[in-house]
Design a protein around this motif. Structure first.
Motif, PDB file in Angstrom:
ATOM      1  N   CYS A 191      26.818  38.680  37.968  1.00 46.29           N
ATOM      2  CA  CYS A 191      25.617  37.882  37.705  1.00 46.29           C
ATOM      3  C   CYS A 191      25.895  36.392  37.743  1.00 46.29           C
ATOM      4  CB  CYS A 191      24.921  38.328  36.426  1.00 46.29           C
ATOM      5  SG  CYS A 191      25.764  37.952  34.911  1.00 46.29           S
ATOM      6  N   SER A 192      26.997  35.967  38.390  1.00 46.20           N
ATOM      7  CA  SER A 192      27.243  34.609  38.869  1.00 46.20           C
ATOM      8  C   SER A 192      28.669  34.133  38.665  1.00 46.20           C
ATOM      9  CB  SER A 192      26.319  33.545  38.246  1.00 46.20           C
ATOM     10  OG  SER A 192      26.607  33.345  36.875  1.00 46.20           O
ATOM     11  N   MET A 193      29.086  33.293  39.609  1.00 48.05           N
ATOM     12  CA  MET A 193      30.297  32.480  39.473  1.00 48.05           C
ATOM     13  C   MET A 193      29.812  31.033  39.501  1.00 48.05           C
ATOM     14  SD  MET A 193      32.401  35.154  39.713  1.00 48.05           S
ATOM     15  CE  MET A 193      33.802  34.200  39.240  1.00 48.05           C
ATOM     16  N   TYR A 194      30.748  30.068  39.354  1.00 47.64           N
ATOM     17  CA  TYR A 194      30.322  28.666  39.318  1.00 47.64           C
ATOM     18  C   TYR A 194      29.723  28.222  40.652  1.00 47.64           C
ATOM     19  CZ  TYR A 194      33.818  28.683  35.512  1.00 47.64           C
ATOM     20  OH  TYR A 194      34.564  28.971  34.421  1.00 47.64           O
ATOM     21  N   ASP A 195      30.460  28.473  41.725  1.00 46.73           N
ATOM     22  CA  ASP A 195      30.014  28.034  43.049  1.00 46.73           C
ATOM     23  C   ASP A 195      30.792  28.795  44.110  1.00 46.73           C
ATOM     24  OD1 ASP A 195      32.543  26.838  42.988  1.00 46.73           O
ATOM     25  OD2 ASP A 195      31.871  24.968  43.886  1.00 46.73           O
ATOM     26  N   PRO A 234      35.606  39.821  38.737  1.00 46.38           N
ATOM     27  CA  PRO A 234      35.565  38.744  37.745  1.00 46.38           C
ATOM     28  C   PRO A 234      34.141  38.549  37.218  1.00 46.38           C
ATOM     29  CG  PRO A 234      35.513  37.806  39.931  1.00 46.38           C
ATOM     30  CD  PRO A 234      35.632  39.302  40.118  1.00 46.38           C
ATOM     31  N   GLY A 235      34.012  38.017  36.025  1.00 44.96           N
ATOM     32  CA  GLY A 235      32.700  37.594  35.528  1.00 44.96           C
ATOM     33  C   GLY A 235      31.870  38.720  34.939  1.00 44.96           C
ATOM     34  N   ARG A 236      30.656  38.365  34.562  1.00 44.63           N
ATOM     35  CA  ARG A 236      29.797  39.296  33.822  1.00 44.63           C
ATOM     36  C   ARG A 236      29.001  40.206  34.742  1.00 44.63           C
ATOM     37  NH1 ARG A 236      28.157  34.301  30.298  1.00 44.63           N
ATOM     38  NH2 ARG A 236      29.926  34.268  28.873  1.00 44.63           N
ATOM     39  N   LEU A 237      28.802  41.421  34.257  1.00 42.59           N
ATOM     40  CA  LEU A 237      27.990  42.415  34.956  1.00 42.59           C
ATOM     41  C   LEU A 237      26.930  42.925  34.001  1.00 42.59           C
ATOM     42  CD1 LEU A 237      30.896  44.498  36.547  1.00 42.59           C
ATOM     43  CD2 LEU A 237      29.255  43.099  37.825  1.00 42.59           C
ATOM     44  N   THR A 259      40.457  39.946  34.297  1.00 42.12           N
ATOM     45  CA  THR A 259      40.348  39.764  35.741  1.00 42.12           C
ATOM     46  C   THR A 259      40.086  38.308  36.103  1.00 42.12           C
ATOM     47  OG1 THR A 259      37.990  40.284  35.638  1.00 42.12           O
ATOM     48  CG2 THR A 259      39.477  42.109  36.119  1.00 42.12           C
ATOM     49  N   SER A 260      39.685  37.491  35.114  1.00 42.30           N
ATOM     50  CA  SER A 260      39.379  36.080  35.357  1.00 42.30           C
ATOM     51  C   SER A 260      39.306  35.392  33.999  1.00 42.30           C
ATOM     52  CB  SER A 260      38.030  35.954  36.076  1.00 42.30           C
ATOM     53  OG  SER A 260      37.569  34.616  36.034  1.00 42.30           O
ATOM     54  N   ASN A 261      39.385  34.064  34.006  1.00 43.39           N
ATOM     55  CA  ASN A 261      39.199  33.353  32.732  1.00 43.39           C
ATOM     56  C   ASN A 261      37.744  32.940  32.526  1.00 43.39           C
ATOM     57  OD1 ASN A 261      38.973  31.214  34.537  1.00 43.39           O
ATOM     58  ND2 ASN A 261      40.007  29.768  33.175  1.00 43.39           N
ATOM     59  N   GLU A 306      37.030  41.469  30.826  1.00 45.11           N
ATOM     60  CA  GLU A 306      36.821  40.041  30.578  1.00 45.11           C
ATOM     61  C   GLU A 306      37.783  39.461  29.545  1.00 45.11           C
ATOM     62  OE1 GLU A 306      32.698  38.603  30.594  1.00 45.11           O
ATOM     63  OE2 GLU A 306      32.108  40.688  30.904  1.00 45.11           O
ATOM     64  N   GLN A 307      37.845  38.132  29.564  1.00 45.22           N
ATOM     65  CA  GLN A 307      38.859  37.417  28.781  1.00 45.22           C
ATOM     66  C   GLN A 307      38.712  37.593  27.280  1.00 45.22           C
ATOM     67  OE1 GLN A 307      37.475  34.841  26.950  1.00 45.22           O
ATOM     68  NE2 GLN A 307      35.492  34.978  27.952  1.00 45.22           N
ATOM     69  N   HIS A 308      37.495  37.781  26.774  1.00 50.15           N
ATOM     70  CA  HIS A 308      37.352  37.870  25.321  1.00 50.15           C
ATOM     71  C   HIS A 308      37.885  39.191  24.780  1.00 50.15           C
ATOM     72  CE1 HIS A 308      33.558  39.523  26.856  1.00 50.15           C
ATOM     73  NE2 HIS A 308      33.409  40.171  25.723  1.00 50.15           N
ATOM     74  N   ILE A 309      38.087  40.182  25.670  1.00 50.04           N
ATOM     75  CA  ILE A 309      38.679  41.459  25.256  1.00 50.04           C
ATOM     76  C   ILE A 309      40.122  41.552  25.771  1.00 50.04           C
ATOM     77  CG2 ILE A 309      38.446  43.983  25.347  1.00 50.04           C
ATOM     78  CD1 ILE A 309      35.770  43.287  24.555  1.00 50.04           C
ATOM     79  N   ARG A 310      40.306  41.261  27.055  1.00 50.05           N
ATOM     80  CA  ARG A 310      41.575  41.569  27.709  1.00 50.05           C
ATOM     81  C   ARG A 310      42.557  40.397  27.701  1.00 50.05           C
ATOM     82  NH1 ARG A 310      42.384  45.930  31.068  1.00 50.05           N
ATOM     83  NH2 ARG A 310      41.091  46.922  29.513  1.00 50.05           N
ATOM     84  N   LYS A 311      42.103  39.226  27.271  1.00 52.11           N
ATOM     85  CA  LYS A 311      42.949  38.034  27.163  1.00 52.11           C
ATOM     86  C   LYS A 311      43.734  37.778  28.459  1.00 52.11           C
ATOM     87  CE  LYS A 311      44.485  37.433  22.814  1.00 52.11           C
ATOM     88  NZ  LYS A 311      44.988  37.793  21.448  1.00 52.11           N
TER      89      LYS A 311
END
Lengths: 476, 443
Positions: free
Chosen positions: B133-137, B294-297, B327-329, B318-323
């Protein structure tokens, strides 16, 4: 307070709002209409084609099924959900600001001037010497800062392989260090919830590239030993990285640069009230001390000599770019407007009221808060209740619950950050929601929430049987 | 409304409330709540004067007024299309704009559904079953594609192959992601504006983890042998990453049909005005990489009442679980821009999207023909089909011509001593007569 969220039902059945695709799709024959040869085009395109009134109603209904800071308290710990001043939207919508990034320097002097002014604001607030606005979010700022640190070490011929991070840090810190190619050394929290200086001394050495630190930390405690911590890291040849997630607590009373930090990021949607937009866009400017300025991303903006206006330049040993262009510029315009609105006194007052609000709320709730003295946020413990269940029950009481089950140093943590925007009566409502939920029956907690557009959602099922598009739903 | 000099106007406390709260906490003033040692304390003097709302609007309007009012024929990765008013009005609803990430899905169904719909639109446009549901660019999405390739490919090597015609800034972003993963970037040559398939074939081998191509290329050329590139990549078990944008994808070959494993690129061509480079990164991929995305789904599930409901899912990536094993920061993304792009896409519908993209093909061809008629200019330089933009060769020095065009009110790209690049979309199509006239004057 009780809050019933909007929902749409038909014949007693919950229907919510249908997907756009369920309202109808249209298939267009592309080969027929395209001026391109058939072998360079797709055959057809199938998407919803709703009328404008249908679109307006669809998204308005969706918005009614969404909690926001303008709906009520949103005390997610470490997220700093402040009110987003409306006028900043209008400032960012200035048609003269809508320019292409490849414009010549001379034709975008206004944009360059505002970039420069914002760099100066942020440098002053962080106690830093130079600032880049390019990173598009906080985690991108971390990545930029760590890349700058890496470039600094490599430039000085130092091959360092480790980044030290306290266990209580945000997950992004660990992921950022790994993405930059570093090994992570996790530092266990001291008994008082702060960095254990002896453990730090044992952890740092010739391999240490940086220590990433959040201050106040993620349970709101100021690292009182920060001067000693900085000496330990610097004596080992490492750099000190400041995670700006909790900068709102320090505004006007402490600056990372004065504490010995060498590089930091700012979370503008936290500290400087830019809207979070349901997940983003943010912006994560990075500030550095003089010694690191030559490694910042390119281009930087400075005042030209002899009143020639503003100019872009490439730092001597730049790490290159971290975003395709200049980052989330529209968000940065709002940042400038917010900082200018508050000024010195307003910024310091924001921190003062944020800290007062957190302390007042903690005083009003029946849950224990194991660690203190905390600043803008505190980690209460739900004790023998499940923090996630208590949070679900709070959803029925007209508030958003805090961050739950994190950081792990506090069992069944409810990390709470009311920010400066709540007054006494809304904090009293928030405390009542905490206390009612915390004292409620097991059954009430298990079955909550009851008044939201959706009831408790099956997370395990969502992950076990991933359906990530309306096409996937159609296949069933 | 002034609030000037009296602290933040966005804290609602009356003096009496503040006093009552201080009393409840048991301190005399707020300063007593700060646990900051004096040797690192700060006196609060940033030197920033507070202003009123009106003063700031006037100040910023004055500053932005120093930007020259030019008609931009600029692209190369950042494109302006007309954004309908309804996009602003709906996305600016505070329930969307001032919400946070949907960590409590039960009270955030509206935004989750909008993002689910955005993901679904990308699934249709790419033909790939997974879209986040998105990356920066586009540039950061490309960087993330390379790290995904590194994780999923078992090949022994570390080479990422990119086209010779690639934005330098995009390559730098990719390099920053590649460095941490131990990947190296190599360039493959172009053949008159598109991938040189023979040279690429000679280069691919077991040491390649990813082959990247763009359609259209940064010079606006439409790739003609995408399926062959896909075959070359899959023959050596390398990931085929394809870069594009959501308008181009509306008419160009469907990435899934040419063997793309990952699609990255720009969705901010919808929903965003020309925004000094702000974007919205696409990330779509094949099913087998689902747990490496990477990122949110956003996924569909059921609630306790048995009704369909939406939630962020597969968060163990994701980073808040898998540190450090995430797969991405990425945490904060571009969700609100995705909402805007989805509203814009819904407003156009498939007919409007296809018409817009077709116009970008026709208008580029028409403008190139008109410039080609001028003596001293050749356009398009590459004998290919184009979308939005094309390269012009000029006999006179290109930088001087661009400077003269700017003086006449038009902005174009300078590629080198004798090459310019011109981009035409619905936004500036009404100004091509002026551009052609100015060109005629200055070359």
């Amino acid at each position: 307070m009780i809050h019933d969220q909007a929902k749409y039902t038909r014949d007693g059945e919950d229907v919510h709002e249908p997907l756009l695709a369920e309202k109808g799709e249209t298939t267009v024959d592309v080969t027929e209409s395209s001026p391109l040869p058939d072998d360079l085009t797709r055959d057809e395109l199938t998407l919803p084609e709703p009328s404008e009134p249908e679109i307006a109603r669809h998204y308005t209904r969706l918005s009614q099924m969404n909690w926001a800071i303008d709906s009520g308290p949103y005390p997610l710990g470490s997220c700093t959900m402040k009110y987003n001043p409306k006028f900043t939207e209008d400032v960012a919508a200035d048609p003269n600001a809508a320019v292409h990034p490849d414009r010549s320097e001379r034709s975008v002097q206004g944009t360059l001037e505002l970039q420069y002014r914002l760099q100066e604001f942020l440098a002053s607030i962080g106690g830093m010497d130079a600032v880049t606005l390019q990173p598009p979010a906080g985690a991108a700022g971390e990545f930029t800062g760590i890349l700058v640190a890496k470039a600094y070490h490599e430039h000085h011929g130092n091959d360092r392989s480790e980044v030290v991070i306290p266990a209580s840090a945000h997950g992004t810190n660990f992921a950022t260090a790994a993405t930059a190619g570093y090994d992570v050394v996790e530092l266990p929290s001291g008994e008082d919830g702060r960095v254990d200086v002896e453990a730090l001394e044992a952890a740092v050495g010739d391999d240490t590239a940086a220590l990433m630190l959040t201050n106040p930390n993620t349970v709101g405690l100021f690292e009182r030993d920060i001067a000693e911590i900085a000496d330990i890291v610097h004596d080992a040849g490492g750099l000190l990285y400041y995670d700006g997630a909790n900068l709102n607590a320090l505004l006007g009373r402490g600056r990372p640069g004065d504490m010995g930090f060498d590089v930091m990021h700012y979370n503008v949607h936290k500290t400087f009230a830019t809207p979070h937009g349901g997940g983003g866009p943010g912006a994560g400017p990075v500030g550095v001390v003089d010694e690191l300025a030559e490694f910042l991303p390119s281009p930087q903006v400075r005042e030209g000599s002899g009143g020639s206006g503003y100019e872009r330049f490439e730092p001597d040993h730049t790490i290159g770019k971290v975003h395709g262009f200049t980052g989330n510029w529209l968000v940065l315009i709002k940042t400038y407007a917010y900082i200018a609105r508050l000024g010195d006194e307003g910024l310091a007052d924001a921190a003062a009221k944020a800290v007062l609000n957190a302390n007042y709320l903690a005083e009003r709730i029946d849950l224990d808060v194991p660690h203190g003295p905390f600043h803008h946020e505190f980690a209460a413990t739900a004790g023998d209740r499940d923090a996630a269940d208590v949070a679900k029950r709070m959803l029925d009481f007209g508030v958003h619950p805090p961050t739950t089950k994190w950081p792990e140093m506090v069992p069944e943590a409810m990390l709470t950050e009311p920010t400066e925007i709540e007054n006494k009566s809304s904090l009293d409502d928030l405390a009542a929601a905490f206390n009612l939920a915390y004292a409620d029956t097991d059954e009430a907690l298990d079955t909550a929430p009851n008044r939201t557009a959706a009831g408790r959602i099956d997370q395990v099922g969502a992950a076990r049987n991933p359906r990530l598009s309306w096409q996937a739903l159609d296949e069933e | 409304m002034s609030g000037r000099g009296r602290g933040t106007p966005y804290a609602p406390h009356t003096d009496a409330e503040t006093a009552a709260m201080l009393d409840a906490v048991g301190v005399d003033d707020e300063a007593a709540l700060f646990d900051i040692p004096s040797d690192v304390a700060f006196d609060g003097a940033f030197g920033i004067e507070p202003r009123t709302e009106r003063e700031i609007r006037e100040e910023c309007s004055r500053i932005f007024g120093r930007n020259r009012d030019l008609v931009e024929f600029l692209g190369r990765g950042h494109y302006g299309h007309y954004v309908p008013s309804i996009v602003d009005h709906l996305s600016d609803r505070a329930e969307f704009l001032t919400s946070y990430t949907q960590y409590q899905p039960e009270i955030s169904q509206g935004f989750l559904q909008a993002l689910f719909e955005y993901q679904s639109m990308l699934v249709e446009l790419t033909g790939l079953p997974i879209a986040n549901c998105s990356m920066y660019d586009a540039a950061t999405a490309l960087g993330e594609a390379a790290t995904l390739a590194d994780r999923v490919r078992s090949t022994s090597g570390d080479a990422v192959l990119v086209p010779e015609h690639l934005r330098e800034g995009k390559r730098e972003v990719l390099a920053n992601y590649c460095a941490g993963a131990g990947l190296t970037i190599e360039t493959y040559p172009m053949d008159d504006g598109i991938a040189d398939i023979d040279a690429l074939g000679d280069r691919v081998g077991d040491d390649v983890v990813m082959v990247y191509a763009e359609n259209p290329t940064v010079r606006g050329c439409i790739e003609e042998r995408l399926a062959a590139i896909g075959d070359l990549a899959s023959d050596v078990d390398a990931l085929f990453a394809l870069g594009s944008d959501v308008v181009s994808l509306s008419v160009l070959e469907r990435p899934a049909d040419v063997g793309a494993d990952v699609v990255v690129g720009e969705a901010g061509v919808l929903g965003l005005p020309t925004a000094y480079g702000m974007g919205l990164g696409i990330f779509a991929c094949r099913e087998e990489y689902l747990r490496q995305v990477p990122g949110r789904l956003v996924g569909a599930s059921e609630d306790a009442r048995g009704d369909r409901a939406y939630t962020l899912t597969l968060q163990t990536r994701e980073q808040h679980i898998r540190k450090e094993r995430a797969t991405s920061n990425i945490c904060t993304n571009q969700a609100w821009v995705a909402l805007r792009a989805a509203i814009h896409a819904a407003t156009l519908g498939p007919s409007g999207l296809v018409d817009l993209a077709n116009d970008c093909v026709r208008e580029a061809a028409d403008l190139a023909d008109r410039i080609d008629e001028l003596s001293g200019a050749v356009a398009p330089v590459h004998d290919r089909h184009h979308l939005r933009e094309f390269v012009v060769r000029v006999d006179q020095p290109a930088p001087a011509i661009a400077t003269d065009l700017e003086a006449a009110g038009f902005a174009v790209h300078v590629l080198d001593d004798h090459l310019l690049q011109v981009c035409v979309t619905d936004l500036n199509a009404g100004q091509v007569d002026g551009l052609v006239a100015a060109f005629g004057e200055v070359i």
